[in-house]
Design an enzyme around this catalytic site. Structure first.
Site, mmCIF file in Angstrom:
data_model
loop_
_atom_site.group_PDB
_atom_site.id
_atom_site.type_symbol
_atom_site.label_atom_id
_atom_site.label_comp_id
_atom_site.label_asym_id
_atom_site.label_seq_id
_atom_site.Cartn_x
_atom_site.Cartn_y
_atom_site.Cartn_z
ATOM 1 N N MET A 1 39.221 10.410 0.979
ATOM 2 C CA MET A 1 40.525 11.080 1.036
ATOM 3 C C MET A 1 40.313 12.528 1.481
ATOM 4 S SD MET A 1 43.133 9.293 -0.608
ATOM 5 C CE MET A 1 43.134 7.653 -1.312
ATOM 6 N N GLY B 1 46.246 22.695 -0.908
ATOM 7 C CA GLY B 1 47.474 21.912 -0.783
ATOM 8 C C GLY B 1 47.276 20.652 0.027
ATOM 9 N N GLY C 1 42.506 12.448 -4.218
ATOM 10 C CA GLY C 1 41.271 13.157 -4.589
ATOM 11 C C GLY C 1 41.598 14.352 -5.484
ATOM 12 N N HIS C 2 42.623 15.115 -5.087
ATOM 13 C CA HIS C 2 43.031 16.263 -5.918
ATOM 14 C C HIS C 2 43.567 15.769 -7.263
ATOM 15 C CE1 HIS C 2 43.699 18.029 -1.761
ATOM 16 N NE2 HIS C 2 42.931 18.947 -2.323
ATOM 17 N N GLN D 1 29.846 22.481 -0.639
ATOM 18 C CA GLN D 1 30.720 23.488 -1.251
ATOM 19 C C GLN D 1 30.482 23.556 -2.759
ATOM 20 O OE1 GLN D 1 35.071 24.543 -0.384
ATOM 21 N NE2 GLN D 1 35.314 22.930 -1.907
ATOM 22 N N ASP E 1 33.043 17.376 -0.784
ATOM 23 C CA ASP E 1 32.557 18.680 -0.333
ATOM 24 C C ASP E 1 31.324 19.050 -1.155
ATOM 25 O OD1 ASP E 1 34.722 19.371 1.588
ATOM 26 O OD2 ASP E 1 35.939 19.085 -0.198
#
Ligand code: PAF
Length: 285
Positions: free
Chosen positions: A189, A31, A36-37, A156, A153
């Site tokens: 971001m 959230g 970026g999302h 990740q 990330d």
């Protein structure tokens, strides 16, 4: 957009789409959505996928309780953004839905080997175990065809590529790495940027500047010299603490003594400003 709070409800909606031969694209998130999302949602939509976004602030991946407690939450604004960008499903589970019977424990250690002992793994013990645990659960529930993750990330992303090979049931999922979206200042971001004052938001752009400096001077200085110079630059720019500046092989994330031609290399950094830990990275070739 359909909002599903339970596993059963989300699977019902998603399975109906699978039965009509729609491909499913998935964007997992915690959230506090930003551009970026949205770039990940847009990439999934443009590929023609029925697109699912999850919002779940996963307690098991926070090695620092304060970071967890202060993680920004803006669910109403997130929903409005997802509707605007035509996301099809928001999966919004509770902690008890994802970790029934108070099961907030890591049951299965993932053999992440060296990936877990360097950089984020070294400075955030247990973090990637928690990430694997939740992403494996989310993927097992949604079982998308395509999974979208951001380059900010990068470690990740490597951990999740490992997870997709490690669990044979997930091996058909195609993982897509999307470029980091940046503010005009160059700052990557991040949901955590919201915790910064306007002044520190400006200063934080030094993190990206420092990566650009490494890229521009990679042949001029030795790697230890560059790492030292850039650490000093960040401290001078207003960062309080630098966890690492590391120039590493982009395939293994092991630090390297010098960059060879044709060797994929990346510079990665993590540093604190106003008590907020920011990360970023830049490919060097
Ligand atoms: O990158 C994130 O937001 C999280 O680590 C993820 C992948 C959603 C797992 O909680």
């Amino acid at each position: 957009m359909v909002i599903c709070k339970s596993i059963v409800a989300s699977q019902e909606v998603i399975n109906t789409q699978k039965q009509t031969n729609h491909t499913i694209g998935f964007v997992p998130s915690m959230g506090a959505l930003h551009e970026g999302h949205i770039a990940l949602i847009t990439a999934s939509k443009q590929a023609g996928n029925f697109t699912v976004c999850s919002i779940f602030v996963n307690p098991t991946q926070f090695n620092n309780q304060e970071d967890f407690e202060k993680y920004p939450v803006s669910i109403e604004a997130d929903i409005a953004l997802l509707i605007h960008y035509r996301c099809d499903v928001l999966f919004l589970p509770s902690v008890s839905e994802m970790y029934p019977n108070n099961g907030l424990k890591l049951t299965k250690p993932y053999p992440l080997s060296a990936l877990e002992n360097v950089l984020e793994g070294q400075y955030r013990p247990g973090h990637f175990q928690g990430v694997c645990q939740i992403v494996e659960r989310l993927l097992t529930i949604i079982h998308p065809h395509h999974l979208y993750m951001g380059s900010k990330d990068y470690q990740q992303f490597m951990v999740i590529s490992f997870l997709l090979q490690f669990n044979p049931a997930l091996s058909t999922i195609q993982l897509h790495l999307q470029p980091t979206v940046r503010e005009q200042s160059g700052l990557a971001m991040s949901s955590r940027n919201r915790r910064l004052s306007d002044e520190n938001l400006k200063k934080a752009a030094a993190l990206y500047q420092s990566l650009l400096f490494v890229k521009a001077h990679i042949l001029q200085f030795t790697i230890p010299e560059l790492e030292h110079l850039v650490t000093q630059m960040l401290l001078k720019a207003g960062f309080e603490k630098v966890d690492y500046i590391s120039i590493a092989d982009a395939n293994t994330l092991m630090s390297i003594a010098s960059v060879q031609p044709n060797q994929p290399a990346v510079v990665l950094a993590a540093a604190y400003i106003q008590g907020v830990r920011l990360i970023d990275n830049l490919m060097l070739n």
